[in-house]
Scaffold this motif. Structure first.
Motif, PDB file in Angstrom:
ATOM      1  N   GLU A   1      56.703   8.170 -30.717  1.00 26.16           N
ATOM      2  CA  GLU A   1      58.009   8.572 -31.710  1.00 26.16           C
ATOM      3  C   GLU A   1      59.427   8.295 -30.630  1.00 26.16           C
ATOM      4  OE1 GLU A   1      57.446  12.413 -33.518  1.00 26.16           O
ATOM      5  OE2 GLU A   1      59.776  11.983 -34.208  1.00 26.16           O
TER       6      GLU A   1
ATOM      7  N   LYS B   1      70.914   2.500 -34.384  1.00 28.45           N
ATOM      8  CA  LYS B   1      70.785   2.988 -35.729  1.00 28.45           C
ATOM      9  C   LYS B   1      70.841   4.473 -35.619  1.00 28.45           C
ATOM     10  CE  LYS B   1      67.372  -0.490 -36.635  1.00 28.45           C
ATOM     11  NZ  LYS B   1      65.879  -0.596 -36.428  1.00 28.45           N
ATOM     12  N   THR B   2      70.817   5.177 -34.590  1.00 28.23           N
ATOM     13  CA  THR B   2      71.014   6.612 -34.360  1.00 28.23           C
ATOM     14  C   THR B   2      71.876   6.793 -33.066  1.00 28.23           C
ATOM     15  OG1 THR B   2      69.858   8.453 -34.161  1.00 28.23           O
ATOM     16  CG2 THR B   2      68.744   6.540 -33.073  1.00 28.23           C
ATOM     17  N   ARG B   3      72.497   8.086 -33.080  1.00 25.71           N
ATOM     18  CA  ARG B   3      73.166   8.603 -31.873  1.00 25.71           C
ATOM     19  C   ARG B   3      72.366   9.742 -31.442  1.00 25.71           C
ATOM     20  NH1 ARG B   3      76.105   5.693 -29.085  1.00 25.71           N
ATOM     21  NH2 ARG B   3      77.437   7.310 -28.669  1.00 25.71           N
TER      22      ARG B   3
ATOM     23  N   GLN C   1      60.253   4.745 -29.824  1.00 24.36           N
ATOM     24  CA  GLN C   1      60.963   4.505 -31.218  1.00 24.36           C
ATOM     25  C   GLN C   1      62.319   4.589 -31.317  1.00 24.36           C
ATOM     26  OE1 GLN C   1      59.617   2.029 -33.206  1.00 24.36           O
ATOM     27  NE2 GLN C   1      61.820   1.956 -33.885  1.00 24.36           N
ATOM     28  N   GLN C   2      62.517   6.029 -31.022  1.00 27.18           N
ATOM     29  CA  GLN C   2      63.918   6.530 -31.293  1.00 27.18           C
ATOM     30  C   GLN C   2      64.784   5.866 -30.080  1.00 27.18           C
ATOM     31  OE1 GLN C   2      64.186  10.562 -32.428  1.00 27.18           O
ATOM     32  NE2 GLN C   2      66.392  10.740 -31.907  1.00 27.18           N
TER      33      GLN C   2
ATOM     34  N   ASP D   1      66.315  17.551 -29.745  1.00 32.01           N
ATOM     35  CA  ASP D   1      66.892  16.273 -30.175  1.00 32.01           C
ATOM     36  C   ASP D   1      68.297  16.580 -29.775  1.00 32.01           C
ATOM     37  OD1 ASP D   1      65.234  14.600 -31.874  1.00 32.01           O
ATOM     38  OD2 ASP D   1      65.006  16.667 -32.961  1.00 32.01           O
TER      39      ASP D   1
ATOM     40  N   GLU E   1      64.695   2.985 -29.061  1.00 30.08           N
ATOM     41  CA  GLU E   1      64.965   1.324 -29.435  1.00 30.08           C
ATOM     42  C   GLU E   1      66.048   1.547 -30.533  1.00 30.08           C
ATOM     43  OE1 GLU E   1      63.751  -1.343 -28.470  1.00 30.08           O
ATOM     44  OE2 GLU E   1      63.034  -0.278 -26.920  1.00 30.08           O
ATOM     45  N   ASP E   2      65.826   2.681 -31.359  1.00 32.17           N
ATOM     46  CA  ASP E   2      66.902   2.807 -32.629  1.00 32.17           C
ATOM     47  C   ASP E   2      68.233   3.037 -31.850  1.00 32.17           C
ATOM     48  OD1 ASP E   2      64.808   2.262 -34.278  1.00 32.17           O
ATOM     49  OD2 ASP E   2      64.521   4.533 -35.126  1.00 32.17           O
ATOM     50  N   PHE E   3      68.352   4.021 -30.962  1.00 30.25           N
ATOM     51  CA  PHE E   3      69.328   4.158 -30.413  1.00 30.25           C
ATOM     52  C   PHE E   3      70.160   2.927 -29.646  1.00 30.25           C
ATOM     53  CE2 PHE E   3      72.025   5.531 -26.650  1.00 30.25           C
ATOM     54  CZ  PHE E   3      72.823   6.738 -27.426  1.00 30.25           C
ATOM     55  N   LYS E   4      69.228   2.138 -29.033  1.00 30.68           N
ATOM     56  CA  LYS E   4      69.799   1.141 -28.455  1.00 30.68           C
ATOM     57  C   LYS E   4      70.398   0.122 -29.574  1.00 30.68           C
ATOM     58  CE  LYS E   4      67.715   1.306 -23.901  1.00 30.68           C
ATOM     59  NZ  LYS E   4      66.298   1.019 -23.342  1.00 30.68           N
ATOM     60  N   ALA E   5      69.777   0.039 -30.668  1.00 30.72           N
ATOM     61  CA  ALA E   5      70.036  -0.880 -31.707  1.00 30.72           C
ATOM     62  C   ALA E   5      71.228  -0.323 -32.431  1.00 30.72           C
ATOM     63  CB  ALA E   5      68.873  -1.246 -32.397  1.00 30.72           C
TER      64      ALA E   5
END
Ligand code: PCD
Length: 806
Positions: free
Chosen positions: A459, A471-473, A462-463, A664, A465-469
Motif C-alpha cells: 500500500e 494524485k496525493t500530497r 502504491q501511495q 500518514d 506512486e500516487d504521490f509522484k504522479a
C-alpha cells in the motif's frame, strides 16, 4: 448439598489473584475526589514558602535585597544561602555524586535557579514577597551547547570545582567536563569497523524533555519541637532514601524523621531526586517552629526540576553485505546542565545506556559517554525509562534503520536476521549484561502478521506512486521497533543509590479473621500497586485480594525499600511480596498439619487451603489456619501469622516488545496522523492484564508526546523557551490515537513469579517507533536522519529540504 461446594475454578476466581483483570481498588477514592495529595495537606498554623528564581542562565549574584519583601504583610522570613551556610545546608549532595546549590551561592547556573526562599502566612503573601525581593546580578557568558562547553576557552561554569581533576566518576579533563564512562572493547570495535563490508554512521540526538505529571513537586515539613520529631510529607518516589538523606545532611537522627509520600499524582521520574524546596521547607519549619508547605507551580516544574534525555549519540554500526551486524560503536555527549543531578545507580553515571546493543546479537561493541556541564537545569532523570534505557533504545532502533538504508534492505528483515535467538538466553551482551529470557522471533512474527506487514508495504508503494504522479500530497510511513529493556535494579552488588543497596521489601500480616495488611518499600504514583500486589499475595497464600489492604509510603510503618522508578516495583518488591507470602505459606502448612493431625509433608496447598494428600475432603482453609495461628497453642510454632522479605534480585529483568506504527504525513502542512499503532509487550508473567494495558496506553501517549512535539528548548542566552503548557506539548484525547495492544509471555527465569516490569516499556519502544515512522515516510526521498521532536514545523521543513514543496 454437594453442588454448593465451589469448584476449583470458582475458588481461583474468588481470589482475584494473578492473571485476573481485577478493577483498580484505588479508583474508588480517586474518581470521587478522595485522593490525598501533598497540596491537600492542611495543618494548624501552616506557613507557605515560595522561591525567588534567577531570570539569568549564568550570572554572578552580588546582593540580595530582602528589606522590602519583609515589609509585605504576612511575610515572616526570606532565607538566602547566607542563612543556610552556618547550617551547612547551602549546598546539598546530588544522587550522582556531585553537589548542588540549595540557594544561589554567589552565582547562578541556569534560568529558574533558586535564589531565595520567602516564607509567609499564605501562598499569595509568599508570592508577593518573592516579587519584592531585589537581586543584583552580573551577567556572565552563557553556554547551552555541550560541544561548545568543552572548547578550551569556554566559560568556567562550576567555579567551586576549579582545579579539581578528579570527579565522582573518574578523571575530569576540562573545567566543564564531569566524567567519561566507557564500556566494551574499544580496539576490537574499531578493528571491526575498519574491516567491515558496510559501516553506517549517524549522529542521533535525543532532545531534552521533561516529565510533567499532573501534580507538580512539593513538600510539607513539620518539626515538632516538643517531641523532636520531623514529619516530612512530599511527592517522593523513594521515601525511605529521602529519610536517610535528610538525616545525613541535617544531623537529625533517622528515627526522629518520618517521611510520608501520600497519594502522588504521577511521578515519571520527576519525583526521584531531592530538590531545594524540600530542604528549604524543612529548614523553615525548624526555624519558625511551624509546618511549612512548598508546592511548585507548572512553570517552576518545567524550568527547574528534573529534565530528561539531552543525549547526543554519535553511532557507527558495521555489518556484512548480507546484513549480519558485526559491531556497534557509540560516543555520547551528555548534557547534564549546571549540576550533575542525574538519578542513576552509583556505578552507572550514564544509567543503563550500555543496553544499547538492544535486541540484537552484536558480538563486538564499545560505548563512551562524556558528561558535560552547561547553563541548563539539572536533572537527567529516567522519564518513564530505566535510567537512560530509552536513549539506548532510540539509538539502536535508529541505527538499525540507518543501516537498512545503507544496505538497501527491508528493516523488518534486517532486525529478524540479527535478533538474539531464543536458545541463546541467558545471553551475555557485548556491553556487559546478562539478558534473562526472550523470544524475539516469535514476538516479531506475531506483530508483523497482526498488522499485515507485507500488505502495508504494498500500500505504501502504491501511495508513493500516487504521490509522484501528483494524485496525493500524503506520504505513508511505517515505523518499526523491537526493543529490549532492563528493569528491576537491582542486584545490591551492582546497584546502589548513595550507597543504599537497591533491594526492596514487603511485610505481610494476616489478621485472625483471615484478612491481611501488606506494606512495601515502594510507592505507587498511579500504577495501581494496591490492586496488583494484593493479587500476588492472593495467589501465593490463598486469601482473596479484596481482603488485603496494601500500604506504601510511610517510613514509620513500611519496611525499608528503595522506592518506585525504573519499573523496579514488580521485579523487586513484587518478588519480595511473593517471598514473604511463601514464608507465611510455610508456617500455614505447619499449622494445617497440626490441625489435621498429619505430618507437615502430608498436606499440600490447593488454591485457598491445605488438603491432606490423597484425601481432598480433609482440609483447612487459610481462614481457619489464620484463626488457629492466634487461637491455638501449637507446639513448636510461634503465635501469629506474619512475615517480611527483603529481596535482593539475582539479576534484572529484560522485558521486550515489538511495536509498529503507521503514519500518514501531509507534506504541505507537516501534519502527521497516526493511522495505526500496534504494541506487543512481553513482560513475563502478567499480574493484571487490564492494568498492563493501561500502563501501555499511558506510556505510548507519553512516547507520542516526546517523539512528536514535547521539548525543553533553550535560546542562546539560556532562556527556557518551553516553560508553560502553551509551549510544552501535552497530548489531549484529541491528539491521542487508538492503540492495539498484544502480548507474548516469556517468564523471567529468576523472578519468583516470572514477572518483569512493564510500566516503562511503552515509552522506551514507543519513541523510536513514532520517529521511525516519520523517517520511513521520507526514506524514498533520501532522508536518513532528522532530529526529534517531529512537530508539524520540523516535518514541514524536512519535506521542504527534500524538495517536496516545489
Ligand atoms: N504489572 C503487572 N504485571 C507485570 C508487570 C507489571 O500487572 N508483569 C503492573 C504492576 O503491578 C504495576 C504496574 O503494572 O501496577 C507497573 O509495574 P512496573 O513496571 O513494575 O513499574 P512500577 O515500578 O510499579 O512503576 C514505575 C513505572 C515508572 S518508572 C514510570 S516512569 C511510570 C510507570 O510506572 N510512572 C507512572 N507507570 C505510571 N503509571 C501511572 N499511572 N503514573 C505514573 O507516574 Mo520512572 O523511572 O519513575 O521515570
Amino acid at each position: 448439598m454437594k453442588d454448593e461446594v465451589p469448584t476449583t475454578e470458582e475458588r481461583v476466581a474468588n481470589l482475584k489473584g494473578m492473571g485476573s483483570s481485577r478493577k483498580r481498588v484505588e479508583d474508588v477514592r480517586f474518581t470521587q475526589g478522595r485522593g490525598n495529595y501533598v497540596d491537600d495537606i492542611k495543618l494548624d498554623g501552616m506557613l507557605f514558602g515560595d522561591f525567588v528564581r534567577s531570570p539569568y542562565a549564568h550570572a554572578r549574584v552580588t546582593t540580595i535585597h530582602t528589606e522590602e519583601a519583609m515589609k509585605v504583610p504576612g511575610v515572616l522570613a526570606v532565607i538566602t544561602a547566607a542563612d543556610l551556610e552556618p547550617l551547612g545546608l547551602h549546598w546539598m549532595p546530588t544522587l550522582a555524586g556531585d553537589k548542588q546549590m540549595v540557594l544561589a551561592d554567589g552565582k547562578v547556573l541556569f534560568q529558574g535557579q533558586e535564589v531565595a526562599f520567602v516564607v509567609a502566612t499564605d501562598r499569595y503573601a509568599a508570592a508577593d514577597g518573592v516579587e519584592a525581593v531585589e537581586v543584583d546580578y552580573e551577567e556572565l557568558p552563557v553556554v547551552v551547547d555541550p560541544f561548545k562547553a568543552m572548547e578550551p576557552d569556554a566559560p568556567v561554569l562550576r567555579e567551586d570545582l576549579e582545579g579539581q581533576t578528579e570527579g565522582a566518576h573518574g578523571p575530569r579533563r576540562h573545567h566543564n567536563h564531569i566524567f567519561t564512562w566507557e564500556q566494551g572493547d574499544k580496539d576490537a570495535t574499531e578493528a571491526v569497523m575498519a574491516e567491515a563490508d558496510v559501516v553506517a554512521e549517524e549522529m542521533i540526538y535525543y532532545h531534552r524533555t521533561h516529565p510533567s505529571p499532573l501534580e507538580t513537586c512539593g513538600s510539607v515539613a513539620s518539626m515538632d519541637k516538643v517531641t523532636g520529631k520531623l514529619t516530612l510529607w512530599g511527592t517522593f518516589q523513594a521515601p525511605h532514601a529521602i529519610r536517610t538523606v535528610v538525616s545525613l545532611i541535617s544531623g537529625i537522627a533517622e528515627h526522629n524523621i518520618r517521611v510520608i509520600s501520600p497519594d502522588i499524582g504521577g511521578g515519571f521520574g520527576n519525583k526521584v531526586g531531592a530538590y531545594a524546596g524540600y530542604v528549604c521547607s524543612v529548614v523553615a519549619s525548624i526555624v519558625t517552629g511551624k509546618p511549612v508547605k512548598w508546592v511548585e507551580d507548572r512553570m517552576e516544574n518545567l524550568m527547574s526540576t528534573a529534565f530528561a534525555r539531552d543525549y547526543w549519540m554519535q553511532g557507527k554500526i558495521a555489518a556484512t553485505k548480507e546484513g549480519k551486524i558485526t559491531g556497534l560503536w557509540c560516543h555520547t555527549t551528555a548534557d547534564h546542565g549546571g549540576f550533575d543531578a542525574c538519578a542513576d545507580p552509583t556505578k552507572f553515571p550514564a544509567g543503563f545506556m550500555n543496553i544499547c546493543t538492544g535486541s540484537y546479537d552484536i558480538p563486538t561493541a564499545y560505548l563512551a559517554v562524556d558528561g558535560v556541564y552547561t547553563n541548563k537545569a539539572p536533572g537527567g532523570v529516567a522519564y518513564r525509562c530505566s535510567f537512560r534505557v530509552t536513549e539506548a533504545a532510540y539509538f539502536i532502533e535508529r541505527m538499525i534503520e540507518v543501516l537498512a538504508i545503507k544496505l538497501n534492505m527491508d528493516a523488518a528483515e534486517l532486525r529478524r536476521i540479527n535478533f538474539i535467538k531464543k536458545e541463546q538466553f541467558p545471553y551475555n551482551s557485548a556491553l556487559g549484561w546478562e539478558y534473562d529470557s526472550g523470544d524475539y522471533h516469535t514476538a516479531w512474527d506475531k506483530a508483523l502478521n497482526a498488522v499485515g506487514y507485507d500488505d502495508l508495504r504494498a500500500e505504501q508503494a502504491q501511495q508513493l506512486e500516487d504521490f509522484k504522479a501528483g494524485k496525493t500530497r500524503r506520504l505513508m510511513g511505517i515505523g518499526l521497533t523491537h526493543f529490549t529493556e532492563i528493569v528491576g535494579a537491582g542486584p545490591v552488588k551492582n546497584c546502589d543509590i548513595l550507597g543504599l543497596g537497591m533491594f526492596d521489601s514487603c511485610e505481610i500480616r494476616i489478621h485472625p479473621t483471615g484478612s491481611a495488611i501488606a506494606r512495601l518499600g515502594t510507592i505507587s504514583q498511579g500504577q495501581g500497586h494496591a490492586t496488583t500486589f494484593a493479587q500476588i499475595i492472593a495467589s501465593e497464600i490463598g486469601i482473596p485480594a479484596d481482603d488485603i489492604t496494601l500500604e506504601e509510603g510511610d517510613t514509620d510503618t513500611a519496611p525499608y525499600g528503595l522506592g518506585t522508578y525504573g519499573s523496579r516495583s514488580t521485579p523487586v518488591a513484587g518478588a519480595a511480596t511473593a517471598m514473604a507470602g511463601r514464608k507465611i505459606k510455610a508456617k500455614a502448612q505447619m499449622i494445617a498439619a497440626y490441625l489435621l493431625e498429619v505430618h507437615d509433608d502430608d498436606v499440600e496447598f490447593d488454591v485457598d487451603r491445605f488438603v491432606v494428600k490423597g484425601a481432598p475432603e480433609r482440609f483447612k482453609t487459610m481462614k481457619e489456619i489464620a484463626f488457629a495461628a492466634y487461637n491455638q497453642a501449637i507446639p513448636g510454632v510461634e503465635p501469629g501469622l506474619e512475615a517480611v522479605s527483603y529481596y535482593d534480585p539475582p539479576n534484572m529483568t529484560y522485558p521486550f516488545g515489538a511495536y509498529i506504527c503507521v503514519l500518514d504525513i501531509d507534506v504541505d502542512t507537516g501534519e502527521a496522523e497516526v493511522r495505526k499503532f500496534y504494541a506487543l509487550d512481553d513482560c513475563g508473567t502478567r499480574i493484571n492484564p487490564m492494568i498492563i494495558e493501561g500502563q501501555v496506553h499511558g506510556g505510548l501517549t507519553e512516547a507520542l508526546a516526546i517523539a512528536m512535539g514535547q521539548e525543553i528548548a533553550y535560546d542562546e542566552m539560556g532562556n527556557n523557551k518551553s516553560a508553560t503548557l502553551m509551549d510544552f506539548f501535552i497530548p489531549t484525547s484529541w491528539e491521542t490515537p487508538n492503540y492495539e495492544t498484544d502480548h507474548t509471555t516469556t517468564p523471567s527465569p529468576h523472578h519468583p513469579i516470572g514477572a518483569k516490569g512493564v510500566g516503562e516499556s511503552p515509552n522506551v519502544g514507543g519513541v523510536p517507533c513514532f520517529s521511525n515512522a516519520v523517517h520511513d515516510a521520507f526514506r524514498p526521498f533520501g532522508l536518513t536522519q532528522s532530529h526529534m521532536p517531529h512537530d508539524h514545523w520540523r516535518i514541514w521543513k524536512t519535506a521542504n529540504g527534500l524538495g517536496l514543496h516545489s
